[in-house]
Each structure stands twice: as C-alpha cells, then as structure tokens.
Design an enzyme around this catalytic site. Structure first.
Site, PDB file in Angstrom:
ATOM      1  N   GLY A   1       0.813  -1.209   0.000  1.00  0.00           N
ATOM      2  CA  GLY A   1       0.000   0.000   0.000  1.00  0.00           C
ATOM      3  C   GLY A   1       0.844   1.256   0.000  1.00  0.00           C
ATOM      4  O   GLY A   1       2.078   1.212   0.119  1.00  0.00           O
TER       5      GLY A   1
ATOM      6  N   HIS B   1      -1.607  17.474   2.744  1.00  0.00           N
ATOM      7  CA  HIS B   1      -2.793  18.108   3.294  1.00  0.00           C
ATOM      8  C   HIS B   1      -2.423  19.477   3.856  1.00  0.00           C
ATOM      9  O   HIS B   1      -1.273  19.717   4.241  1.00  0.00           O
ATOM     10  CB  HIS B   1      -3.383  17.280   4.444  1.00  0.00           C
ATOM     11  CG  HIS B   1      -3.976  15.974   4.016  1.00  0.00           C
ATOM     12  ND1 HIS B   1      -4.174  15.621   2.710  1.00  0.00           N
ATOM     13  CD2 HIS B   1      -4.432  14.922   4.771  1.00  0.00           C
ATOM     14  CE1 HIS B   1      -4.727  14.404   2.665  1.00  0.00           C
ATOM     15  NE2 HIS B   1      -4.897  13.973   3.889  1.00  0.00           N
TER      16      HIS B   1
ATOM     17  N   SER C   1      -1.375  -9.341  -2.843  1.00  0.00           N
ATOM     18  CA  SER C   1      -0.042  -8.732  -2.841  1.00  0.00           C
ATOM     19  C   SER C   1       1.080  -9.754  -2.650  1.00  0.00           C
ATOM     20  O   SER C   1       2.243  -9.452  -2.947  1.00  0.00           O
ATOM     21  CB  SER C   1       0.053  -7.685  -1.731  1.00  0.00           C
ATOM     22  OG  SER C   1      -0.877  -6.649  -1.941  1.00  0.00           O
TER      23      SER C   1
ATOM     24  N   CYS D   1      -4.066  11.421  10.163  1.00  0.00           N
ATOM     25  CA  CYS D   1      -3.056  12.299   9.560  1.00  0.00           C
ATOM     26  C   CYS D   1      -3.298  13.771   9.871  1.00  0.00           C
ATOM     27  O   CYS D   1      -2.354  14.511  10.203  1.00  0.00           O
ATOM     28  CB  CYS D   1      -2.982  12.068   8.054  1.00  0.00           C
ATOM     29  SG  CYS D   1      -4.562  12.251   7.194  1.00  0.00           S
TER      30      CYS D   1
ATOM     31  N   GLN E   1      -7.676  18.603   2.182  1.00  0.00           N
ATOM     32  CA  GLN E   1      -7.006  17.314   2.119  1.00  0.00           C
ATOM     33  C   GLN E   1      -6.928  16.780   0.687  1.00  0.00           C
ATOM     34  O   GLN E   1      -7.913  16.722  -0.032  1.00  0.00           O
ATOM     35  CB  GLN E   1      -7.728  16.317   3.038  1.00  0.00           C
ATOM     36  CG  GLN E   1      -7.673  16.768   4.492  1.00  0.00           C
ATOM     37  CD  GLN E   1      -8.381  15.844   5.460  1.00  0.00           C
ATOM     38  OE1 GLN E   1      -9.092  16.304   6.353  1.00  0.00           O
ATOM     39  NE2 GLN E   1      -8.184  14.548   5.321  1.00  0.00           N
TER      40      GLN E   1
ATOM     41  N   SER F   1      -4.592  11.939  -2.277  1.00  0.00           N
ATOM     42  CA  SER F   1      -3.795  10.800  -1.805  1.00  0.00           C
ATOM     43  C   SER F   1      -4.204  10.345  -0.421  1.00  0.00           C
ATOM     44  O   SER F   1      -3.889   9.226  -0.019  1.00  0.00           O
ATOM     45  CB  SER F   1      -2.309  11.155  -1.813  1.00  0.00           C
ATOM     46  OG  SER F   1      -2.067  12.281  -0.999  1.00  0.00           O
ATOM     47  N   GLY F   2      -4.932  11.197   0.324  1.00  0.00           N
ATOM     48  CA  GLY F   2      -5.423  10.762   1.622  1.00  0.00           C
ATOM     49  C   GLY F   2      -6.396   9.603   1.518  1.00  0.00           C
ATOM     50  O   GLY F   2      -6.618   8.882   2.483  1.00  0.00           O
TER      51      GLY F   2
END
Length: 338
Positions: free
Chosen positions: A10, A241, A38, A128, A155, A158-159
């Site tokens: 990830g 962010h 994965s 985050c 934000q 990509s969050g």
C-alpha cells in the site's frame, strides 16, 4: 532487531520502506506481509530483494520486535493477537485502536512517553490531520493552554489512497477529452475542478468521522480538555494536506511569541513572510518530513486567538514517518520489549 511491515504494497507500506532506508533505521532483518493479492510481489530494500508474504494466522511474527501495520482497521483487529503474542510491538496506522483506553495514541513531538505504557503491546498512530495539527499546536500549548480550536482542512486525493489519486488524474483526462468526468467511485462526487466538504462518513451530529477524530484524538494526545470544531474538505491536489487553524488560549499571546516557539519546535518549519507572499503550500511540503507553518497572525475576532496555516505530507509525517519515529523512540530508550 527484526521489523515487519504489514500492508507492504500500500501507499503507506511503500513509504515505510523508503523511510526505513532513508533514516538508516537500525534493523537486522525486514519482513513484508500483505494480502493474498499482494503476496509474491518483490521490493528492493538496502540492495536486497524482499518478497511479500501473505498475512495469515499463525506464528509468522515469532522473533519480530516491531511491526509497522497499515492494512486497514479490519485487518489490524483480526491479526493484532497474532502480531503481538510473541512480544512484538505493534505500531498501527489504522483507526482500529486509537480511542481504546489501554492503547496509547502517540505523536513523538507531543507525548512520546505515552508509548512506554502499552498493556496490549499496541501503539496507535493518529489520524493524519490530527498528527500535523498537534505537532504545530504543542509549542503553543506550552506557552498557554489552548481552550478551543477551529480548523478547516484541505485534504489531497492521496489521503484516500493511490487509487483515489489515479481517479483524480483520470477525471481531468476525461474532462479534457470529453467534457465530462465519468470515473467517480473513490469519492462521493467529482473531485476534479471541485472541492468536497466531506471526508469519511457522516455521524449523527452531522460532523464526519474524520472531523470527530480531530476532536477526540487531539484531547487524548495532548492530555487536554481542548474542544476542536473541524470541517474537513477534499481538494483536487494530489499529495499533502493543509489546514487553516484558529486557536483560543487561556492568556493572550503575541505573534512574536508564537513564531519564536514554532521556530524552535521539533518537526516544524516556519515559512512565514506574508508581506512578500511567502507561506507554505502543499506542492512544497510533499515528500518532506516537517510540518510547514505560515500566515501566523492575531485573530482579530478573538483577543486570546491566534490563527495560522499549515501543510504537510500526510503519507510521511501524517502516517509512515510518525510510526517510524515512535519505533526510533522505543529503541532510543531501550523499551522495545516493554
């Protein structure tokens, strides 16, 4: 020192790999775990090729000292006992355990010592947006107790993960080619050329889960009765962010006092020359370790208020780096095995 990464494929797992190598983290062996999908993927680390193992129930964590986990709350809850039963410290990046009384919620610049008291062998990494905010607010709290916080977040895509970043890029492509954004799945609405005033699900009080995390997690990390009112917004940038923050302190503080405290604070970079249009922006904070702060000024609506702007890379300090810094602290004080 044997370290494991759970969720290695990830976005945060990949950042773990980069940060461990960049910081020359003191480990002798690194093992990677992931989903069935994965398993078998190969990643390079310190010149060696590592293969992702499928995460399964059993004894695979025997001998592991520190496990950095970022595979979602469900996986963390399911595998916590497997990960910790032989004494590994589980530093978890999900929301699974953050508000549990017997799990410390740690930002090293604020409350590193909380990591030493972990009855279940688990340390939680905060959300985050909370991490970046408290890193900046702790030096202000040290000057005068913060009573109230109002914050609006901005934000990036990509969050919501790598697939969300790809969706945003695809939407822009579709808009250029056809005039219509057809790919909408990771967000509730089109994000390209738009902002969405909702991150995570709505709760009964009409604040989102993300906004309530900022309320609850800030109090736990800072050991404070502070009240935070947040509006979290998704914007169409790719990474990093930002937050616009208003704080009310018990006694009035001068801008000079606050700037001096921020300049000396660990993990903070002050970029603040507003008359010359110098302030931090997400394009500049992407890929960096510090939280960048600017636009520090008196709140003209509150005599005890200070307002500021901050931006930081939520995949680094907002996730992977914070977890690695917790691990570094445990090693430094000799507390990996409790």
């Amino acid at each position: 020192m044997k370290v494991a990464i759970v969720g290695a494929s990830g976005a945060v797992g990949q950042e773990f790999l980069r940060i461990l190598e960049q910081r020359n983290f003191p480990l002798d062996e690194l093992v990677l775990f992931g989903s069935e999908r994965s398993a078998g993927r190969k990643y390079s680390f310190r010149g060696k090729e590592l293969v992702v193992k499928e995460l399964k129930h059993g004894d695979d964590f025997k001998g592991v000292d520190i496990a950095l986990t970022s595979a979602g709350a469900g996986v963390s809850k399911e595998f916590a006992e497997d990960i910790t039963k032989f004494g590994a410290v589980m530093i978890d990046n999900s929301s699974a355990f953050r508000m549990d009384d017997d799990v410390p919620l740690v930002v090293p610049e604020c409350n590193a010592a909380d990591a030493l008291n972990r009855p279940r062998g688990i340390i939680a990494n905060p959300n985050c947006t909370t991490i970046m905010m408290v890193v900046v607010l702790q030096p202000i709290e040290n000057l005068s107790h913060i009573r109230r916080i109002h914050v609006s977040s901005y934000q990036s895509a990509s969050g919501a993960g790598a697939a969300a970043m790809a969706e945003l890029q695809q939407q822009y492509k579709e808009l250029v080619e056809t005039g219509e954004a057809k790919t909408i799945s990771k967000f509730p609405h089109q994000l390209a050329y738009n902002v969405i005033p909702q991150i995570d699900k709505m709760t009964e009080n009409d604040y989102t889960k993300e906004e309530m995390k900022m309320y609850n997690e800030t109090r736990k990390i800072m050991h404070s009765d502070v009240r935070t009112s947040a509006t979290c917004v998704r914007v169409s940038s790719l990474r990093s962010h930002s937050e616009s923050v208003w704080v009310e302190t018990e006694k009035p503080l001068t801008v000079a006092e606050v700037r001096k405290a921020l300049e000396a604070a660990p993990g903070v970079s002050l970029v603040d020359d507003p008359q010359n249009y110098v302030y931090p922006m997400p394009l500049e904070s992407a890929g960096k370790d510090d939280v960048y702060v600017g636009r520090v000024r008196k709140d003209i609506a509150n005599d005890n208020g200070i307002t500021l702007w901050l931006t930081g890379d939520q995949i680094r300090k907002g996730a992977a780096l914070n977890a690695v810094q917790i691990a570094e602290y445990l090693i430094k004080v000799g507390n990996v095995k409790g």
